[in-house]
Design a protein around this motif. Structure first.
Motif, PDB file in Angstrom:
ATOM      1  N   ASP A 295       0.737  -1.106  -0.043  1.00  0.00           N
ATOM      2  CA  ASP A 295       0.142  -0.018   0.011  1.00  0.00           C
ATOM      3  C   ASP A 295       0.912   1.292  -0.008  1.00  0.00           C
ATOM      4  OD1 ASP A 295      -2.188  -1.635   0.069  1.00  0.00           O
ATOM      5  OD2 ASP A 295      -2.426  -1.373   2.378  1.00  0.00           O
TER       6      ASP A 295
ATOM      7  N   VAL B  23      -8.068  -2.741  -5.992  1.00  0.00           N
ATOM      8  CA  VAL B  23      -7.356  -1.960  -5.736  1.00  0.00           C
ATOM      9  C   VAL B  23      -8.066  -0.495  -5.735  1.00  0.00           C
ATOM     10  CG1 VAL B  23      -5.282  -2.814  -6.269  1.00  0.00           C
ATOM     11  CG2 VAL B  23      -6.500  -1.464  -7.790  1.00  0.00           C
TER      12      VAL B  23
ATOM     13  N   THR C 229      -3.074   1.213  -3.313  1.00  0.00           N
ATOM     14  CA  THR C 229      -3.317  -0.105  -2.741  1.00  0.00           C
ATOM     15  C   THR C 229      -2.581  -1.180  -3.305  1.00  0.00           C
ATOM     16  OG1 THR C 229      -5.723   0.824  -2.873  1.00  0.00           O
ATOM     17  CG2 THR C 229      -5.371  -1.558  -2.187  1.00  0.00           C
ATOM     18  N   LYS C 230      -2.295  -2.161  -2.537  1.00  0.00           N
ATOM     19  CA  LYS C 230      -1.411  -3.320  -2.927  1.00  0.00           C
ATOM     20  C   LYS C 230      -2.316  -4.165  -3.962  1.00  0.00           C
ATOM     21  CE  LYS C 230       0.604  -7.633  -1.152  1.00  0.00           C
ATOM     22  NZ  LYS C 230       1.015  -8.580   0.029  1.00  0.00           N
TER      23      LYS C 230
END
Length: 419
Positions: free
Chosen positions: A172, A204, A252-253
């Motif tokens: 993130d 995401v 976001t990851k």
């Protein structure tokens, strides 16, 4: 007597040696070989003859039907294919009396050519919005302001054309830590525009922004992708004569794919590029040479040829060369009949570029109930010309009447759409 015994012994020895040699030839076994396919899209394959006692025989390869015979060698043999498709590889082993062969089928997948063509939405203001141009992980008309190593080309699952962009955020972070920015495109200060992008992948968070680092920034989002290709749109008001569009994707990851990024004037995003017309072959892709399926060259056939270099969308367009001024109908390109609703409203459109010739639409030439529109004057840039008309029968034909003015010009993306 002694001489006779010696000769007899030699004959028996020779016969025994001949039998032994025949038995060795008979021991020729079914050839065996392994195939090592390349990683990714490549034509470079590796083959190895693994047959026992292969060194006792003459061995050769045929890497495709009708191809050359290549002598086997100790260890692996490499061969590079120049075309994609299914291939048959054959290894043949030969003794003094017989031969045996084994074949295997393989599939070769080469990368698409660099200039592969595909349908686009010509109204898109962004350069290379479908990511087809560029090499490797570089995309013409786009800059990776941040997180360049996170953005790579995606050839296995593009939405439009031959490639998309794959994004992999391992952690993130901030939106701007993965940022893809377009080249500047022209806008009118105070006018509304709609940006859109198609995304699929991890859940995401992604947002649009304009003019990062330039001033007058605007932001929209955040949008959350799904496992299926989905279009996300944002309407904004331009605040300068040129605008940059950014995709801020670092929050976001996750791993996801983006494609078909577009900006158009107005408040409505475009659907995916397609030939959504009532006309057959309005994109002019079907046909061979100077013939275009579902279209008739009623007059001026020798003036109309295919154009494969300077096209608007897809792989070919229509090139027209009028050597002299004349009547509109002296160069006439007419569609096959298409179904319409009598009395309903339709819009015909065509994209043109070239010399400042005059062109008009007409319907049903020679059939009765003709209607006419124009004249439209071509420019040096691809420009869209539209005409709204009411259908006056259950089926109609559309004509481009192009013979009035001397000059050379190009035609592409002809459509008729119900309003």
């Amino acid at each position: 007597m002694k001489t006779t015994k010696i000769l007899s012994f030699l004959c028996l020895s020779l016969a025994f040696w001949s039998c032994s040699d025949d038995e060795a030839v008979i021991e020729l076994t079914q050839p065996q070989f392994t195939v090592t396919a390349p990683e990714g899209e490549s034509g470079l394959f590796t083959f190895e003859n693994t047959t026992p006692n292969k060194g006792e025989f003459y061995n050769f390869w045929e890497f495709e039907v009708g191809g050359p015979k290549v002598i086997d060698q100790d260890g692996p043999v490499t061969y590079e294919y120049s075309s994609s498709g299914d291939k048959t590889v054959t290894l043949t082993m030969v003794s003094s009396l017989t031969n045996m062969k084994t074949s295997q089928n393989i599939t070769v997948t080469l990368p698409p050519p660099a200039d592969i063509r595909y349908l686009i939405n010509p109204e898109n203001l962004l350069g290379n919005g479908y990511f087809g141009e560029g090499e490797g992980n570089d995309f013409t008309n786009w800059s990776k302001n941040n997180g360049a190593d996170r953005m790579t080309e995606e050839r296995n699952d593009p939405l439009v054309g031959s490639r998309a962009i794959k994004v992999n955020n391992e952690v993130d972070g901030n939106e701007w830590e993965t940022q893809l920015v377009s080249d500047a495109f022209p806008t009118v200060d105070g006018e509304k525009y709609t940006a859109s992008v198609w995304i699929k992948g991890s859940a995401v968070s992604i947002r649009f922004s304009t003019n990062p680092g330039v001033g007058g920034d605007q932001y929209a989002g955040s949008y959350t992708p799904t496992a299926d290709w989905t279009q996300y749109t944002w309407t904004f008001t331009a605040n300068s004569a040129t605008t940059l569009l950014a995709l801020d994707m670092g929050k976001t990851k996750g791993t996801f794919i983006i494609d078909a990024v577009e900006v158009v004037a107005g408040e409505t995003a475009l659907p995916l590029p397609s030939n959504d017309s009532a006309l057959l072959n309005g994109d002019l892709e079907n046909g061979e040479g100077d013939d275009f399926a579902n279209w008739n060259q009623n007059n001026g056939t020798d003036r109309m040829t295919q154009e494969t270099v300077d096209v608007l969308s897809g792989s070919r367009a229509l090139k027209v060369n009028n050597g002299v001024d004349g009547n509109e109908w002296e160069t006439q390109f007419v569609s096959d009949a298409f179904d319409v609703e009598d009395g309903a409203s339709y819009t015909a459109s065509v994209w043109i570029k070239g010399d400042p010739v005059e062109i008009r639409f007409s319907t049903n030439p020679g059939l009765g109930g003709e209607q006419y529109a124009g004249n439209y004057t071509a420019t040096a840039d691809w420009t869209k010309y539209s005409w709204e008309f009411n259908a006056n029968s259950a089926s109609m034909t559309l004509a481009l009447d192009m013979g009035k003015t001397k000059g050379t010009f190009l035609i592409d993306a002809i459509k008729v759409v119900k309003n």
